[in-house]
Motif scaffolding. Structure first.
Motif, PDB file in Angstrom:
ATOM      1  N   ILE A 190      33.515  38.973  39.769  1.00  0.00           N
ATOM      2  CA  ILE A 190      35.185  38.771  38.979  1.00  0.00           C
ATOM      3  C   ILE A 190      35.211  38.563  40.368  1.00  0.00           C
ATOM      4  CG2 ILE A 190      36.667  38.833  37.607  1.00  0.00           C
ATOM      5  CD1 ILE A 190      34.956  41.108  36.207  1.00  0.00           C
ATOM      6  N   ASP A 191      36.550  37.284  40.632  1.00  0.00           N
ATOM      7  CA  ASP A 191      37.047  37.021  42.301  1.00  0.00           C
ATOM      8  C   ASP A 191      38.605  36.443  41.604  1.00  0.00           C
ATOM      9  OD1 ASP A 191      36.514  34.521  41.714  1.00  0.00           O
ATOM     10  OD2 ASP A 191      35.359  33.607  42.763  1.00  0.00           O
ATOM     11  N   ASN A 192      39.452  36.552  40.469  1.00  0.00           N
ATOM     12  CA  ASN A 192      40.015  35.769  39.927  1.00  0.00           C
ATOM     13  C   ASN A 192      41.214  36.799  40.227  1.00  0.00           C
ATOM     14  OD1 ASN A 192      39.563  36.436  38.297  1.00  0.00           O
ATOM     15  ND2 ASN A 192      39.243  34.396  37.065  1.00  0.00           N
ATOM     16  N   LEU A 193      40.666  38.161  40.458  1.00  0.00           N
ATOM     17  CA  LEU A 193      42.131  39.251  39.342  1.00  0.00           C
ATOM     18  C   LEU A 193      43.099  39.104  40.923  1.00  0.00           C
ATOM     19  CD1 LEU A 193      40.239  41.861  37.399  1.00  0.00           C
ATOM     20  CD2 LEU A 193      41.992  39.876  37.035  1.00  0.00           C
ATOM     21  N   ALA A 194      44.536  39.476  41.407  1.00  0.00           N
ATOM     22  CA  ALA A 194      45.101  39.818  41.728  1.00  0.00           C
ATOM     23  C   ALA A 194      44.754  41.062  42.377  1.00  0.00           C
ATOM     24  CB  ALA A 194      46.919  39.537  41.955  1.00  0.00           C
ATOM     25  N   ALA A 195      45.190  42.054  44.021  1.00  0.00           N
ATOM     26  CA  ALA A 195      44.442  42.624  44.505  1.00  0.00           C
ATOM     27  C   ALA A 195      44.791  44.090  43.295  1.00  0.00           C
ATOM     28  CB  ALA A 195      45.217  43.550  45.603  1.00  0.00           C
ATOM     29  N   PRO A 196      46.660  44.366  42.966  1.00  0.00           N
ATOM     30  CA  PRO A 196      47.407  44.368  42.249  1.00  0.00           C
ATOM     31  C   PRO A 196      46.182  45.270  40.318  1.00  0.00           C
ATOM     32  CG  PRO A 196      48.809  43.631  43.285  1.00  0.00           C
ATOM     33  CD  PRO A 196      47.776  42.727  43.181  1.00  0.00           C
ATOM     34  N   ALA A 197      45.726  44.074  39.959  1.00  0.00           N
ATOM     35  CA  ALA A 197      46.042  44.419  39.459  1.00  0.00           C
ATOM     36  C   ALA A 197      44.258  44.513  38.835  1.00  0.00           C
ATOM     37  CB  ALA A 197      45.686  42.985  38.152  1.00  0.00           C
ATOM     38  N   MET A 198      43.319  44.822  39.562  1.00  0.00           N
ATOM     39  CA  MET A 198      41.978  44.576  39.491  1.00  0.00           C
ATOM     40  C   MET A 198      41.717  46.059  39.257  1.00  0.00           C
ATOM     41  SD  MET A 198      41.095  43.693  43.291  1.00  0.00           S
ATOM     42  CE  MET A 198      39.056  44.194  43.398  1.00  0.00           C
ATOM     43  N   VAL A 199      42.395  47.355  39.515  1.00  0.00           N
ATOM     44  CA  VAL A 199      42.072  49.067  38.611  1.00  0.00           C
ATOM     45  C   VAL A 199      42.215  49.354  36.981  1.00  0.00           C
ATOM     46  CG1 VAL A 199      42.201  51.320  39.187  1.00  0.00           C
ATOM     47  CG2 VAL A 199      42.119  49.750  40.917  1.00  0.00           C
ATOM     48  N   GLY A 200      43.201  48.717  37.023  1.00  0.00           N
ATOM     49  CA  GLY A 200      43.781  48.190  35.640  1.00  0.00           C
ATOM     50  C   GLY A 200      42.725  47.654  34.787  1.00  0.00           C
ATOM     51  N   ALA A 201      42.310  46.397  35.268  1.00  0.00           N
ATOM     52  CA  ALA A 201      41.150  45.374  34.850  1.00  0.00           C
ATOM     53  C   ALA A 201      40.254  46.294  34.602  1.00  0.00           C
ATOM     54  CB  ALA A 201      41.112  44.109  35.501  1.00  0.00           C
ATOM     55  N   PHE A 202      39.872  47.605  35.213  1.00  0.00           N
ATOM     56  CA  PHE A 202      38.541  48.174  35.126  1.00  0.00           C
ATOM     57  C   PHE A 202      38.534  49.458  34.237  1.00  0.00           C
ATOM     58  CE2 PHE A 202      35.439  51.703  36.357  1.00  0.00           C
ATOM     59  CZ  PHE A 202      34.669  51.413  36.430  1.00  0.00           C
ATOM     60  N   LEU A 203      40.288  49.629  34.334  1.00  0.00           N
ATOM     61  CA  LEU A 203      40.500  51.168  33.475  1.00  0.00           C
ATOM     62  C   LEU A 203      40.302  50.123  31.609  1.00  0.00           C
ATOM     63  CD1 LEU A 203      43.369  53.103  35.592  1.00  0.00           C
ATOM     64  CD2 LEU A 203      41.004  53.483  34.557  1.00  0.00           C
ATOM     65  N   SER A 204      40.838  48.855  31.982  1.00  0.00           N
ATOM     66  CA  SER A 204      40.404  48.334  30.198  1.00  0.00           C
ATOM     67  C   SER A 204      39.483  47.795  30.519  1.00  0.00           C
ATOM     68  CB  SER A 204      42.052  47.483  30.613  1.00  0.00           C
ATOM     69  OG  SER A 204      40.968  46.240  31.560  1.00  0.00           O
ATOM     70  N   GLY A 205      38.782  48.034  30.595  1.00  0.00           N
ATOM     71  CA  GLY A 205      36.863  48.014  30.160  1.00  0.00           C
ATOM     72  C   GLY A 205      36.601  46.262  30.927  1.00  0.00           C
ATOM     73  N   GLN A 206      37.069  45.789  31.713  1.00  0.00           N
ATOM     74  CA  GLN A 206      36.657  44.727  32.326  1.00  0.00           C
ATOM     75  C   GLN A 206      35.934  45.245  33.001  1.00  0.00           C
ATOM     76  OE1 GLN A 206      39.507  41.840  33.372  1.00  0.00           O
ATOM     77  NE2 GLN A 206      38.438  40.706  33.585  1.00  0.00           N
ATOM     78  N   GLY A 207      34.731  44.797  33.695  1.00  0.00           N
ATOM     79  CA  GLY A 207      33.968  44.981  34.766  1.00  0.00           C
ATOM     80  C   GLY A 207      32.822  45.510  34.239  1.00  0.00           C
ATOM     81  N   ASP A 208      31.401  46.257  34.906  1.00  0.00           N
ATOM     82  CA  ASP A 208      30.859  47.261  34.854  1.00  0.00           C
ATOM     83  C   ASP A 208      30.361  48.028  36.037  1.00  0.00           C
ATOM     84  OD1 ASP A 208      28.980  46.088  32.409  1.00  0.00           O
ATOM     85  OD2 ASP A 208      28.252  44.656  33.504  1.00  0.00           O
ATOM     86  N   TYR A 209      30.795  47.636  37.306  1.00  0.00           N
ATOM     87  CA  TYR A 209      31.386  47.840  38.839  1.00  0.00           C
ATOM     88  C   TYR A 209      32.537  47.439  38.906  1.00  0.00           C
ATOM     89  CZ  TYR A 209      25.964  48.443  38.281  1.00  0.00           C
ATOM     90  OH  TYR A 209      25.286  49.363  38.023  1.00  0.00           O
ATOM     91  N   ILE A 210      33.462  48.006  40.008  1.00  0.00           N
ATOM     92  CA  ILE A 210      34.626  47.688  41.352  1.00  0.00           C
ATOM     93  C   ILE A 210      34.362  47.913  42.352  1.00  0.00           C
ATOM     94  CG2 ILE A 210      35.725  49.383  40.366  1.00  0.00           C
ATOM     95  CD1 ILE A 210      38.622  47.839  40.240  1.00  0.00           C
TER      96      ILE A 210
END
Length: 343
Positions: A175-195
């Protein structure tokens, strides 16, 4: 449809166009009360870039007569665009951007004048704790929250995947379309198996029970020129004294970082990481130092930049005939002077 491998050049072209539009707002460094104000922008905010914060916290820039006004670009492409627009004087970015600009039509080019990091600083964090020892083949069929196409973290991640027999395009979702500040938030919300993320976010995710570190990409890939300080060739020609003084301060910070207890360093740079536990910062600094994340001097090895361009070609973001000679994208003049001057 646009290929994801053609996107880096398109993104940088858009950034250059924005830079041209903003150029009328640009200005050189300002002198205030015998000090020179330098507008600095960093690619992202991470303890991985500790020497910059050490130089600020310890007054090394002040000792050189510089007042540094810092900002975060949230991407190497944006950092370079700020340089070209004249809204920043010095940027800390991935060296791949100097190669991209070299191959663009912009009459102004950018040059690296000091190296900062010696390898990738990102870690792979899994949502679920592995049952056994992690292998990169475990990510087959999974999703990784990663970095924009053509960036150093993305190029390194894909190179590691290919080494393990995985096709980054088909064997997993990167997943390469998230802005850097949004990456951890997306992971915490359930997106992605890895970050794929940098410190101190790595330790925070671990500490709060949201993830488990399974790999340090810097160790998996190996040494490489990963981040450095950049200015336009015009700025360097017009303000060599500013570049030299900036490099002097960075080299002092590099020396200090290797000679000082990480707990002490953490307390000194904690002001730049408000709300982050000092012990967590110290652990991050210790981890990067132990893993060889930082160079000991700002002097660059030209052969390393040839290898960097090999990586870019393998990653499909640079054509073989677009290689840039070291002297066109970097200079060791200021780094060598700093090392000779500061003992």
């Amino acid at each position: 449809m646009t290929s994801r491998r053609s996107r880096p050049a398109m993104l940088l072209t858009a950034a250059l166009m924005s830079a041209v539009l903003l150029a009328a707002c640009g200005r050189g460094p300002a002198r205030t009360s015998e000090k020179v104000t330098v507008r600095f922008t960093e690619v992202i905010h991470s303890i991985f870039y500790a020497p910059q914060y050490v130089a600020q916290a310890k007054g090394f820039f002040e000792d050189e007569g510089l007042e540094v006004i810092a900002s975060t670009a949230q991407g190497s492409d944006r950092g370079v665009a700020a340089l070209l627009a004249g809204t920043a004087d010095i940027a800390m970015v991935g060296p791949e951007t100097t190669v991209f600009v070299y191959n663009q039509d912009s009459p102004v080019k950018v040059k690296l004048f000091a190296q900062l990091t010696a390898r990738d600083g990102s870690f792979l964090v899994a949502r679920e704790k592995p049952e056994g020892e992690f292998s990169w083949t475990d990510v087959r069929g999974k999703s990784i929250i990663g970095w924009r196409p053509g960036s150093m973290p993305q190029l390194v991640a894909e190179a590691i995947l290919r080494r393990h027999g995985l096709d980054p395009e088909t064997d997993l979702e990167y997943i390469d379309n998230l802005a850097a500040p949004a990456m951890v938030g997306a992971f915490l919300s359930g997106q992605g198996d890895y970050i794929q993320v940098f410190e101190p976010s790595v330790s925070q995710l671990e500490q709060e029970g949201h993830g488990y570190v399974v790999s340090y990409l810097g160790a998996d890939y190996g040494g490489m020129p990963y981040t450095g300080f950049v200015a336009t060739d015009k700025f360097i020609a017009e303000h060599p004294d500013v570049i030299q003084r900036y490099t002097n301060a960075i080299y002092r910070a590099q020396k200090y970082l290797f000679e000082t207890d990480p707990k002490v360093v953490a307390r000194e740079v904690a002001q730049f990481f408000e709300g982050t536990d000092v012990d967590l910062l110290a652990a991050s600094i210790q981890r990067y130092r132990d893993e060889g994340g930082w160079v000991r001097t700002p002097v660059m090895n030209p052969a390393d930049y040839d290898a960097l361009q090999d990586l870019m070609i393998a990653g499909g973001v640079l054509q073989p005939d677009q290689r840039a000679p070291f002297d066109a994208i970097a200079t060791n003049q200021f780094a060598e002077e700093a090392v000779n001057r500061i003992k």
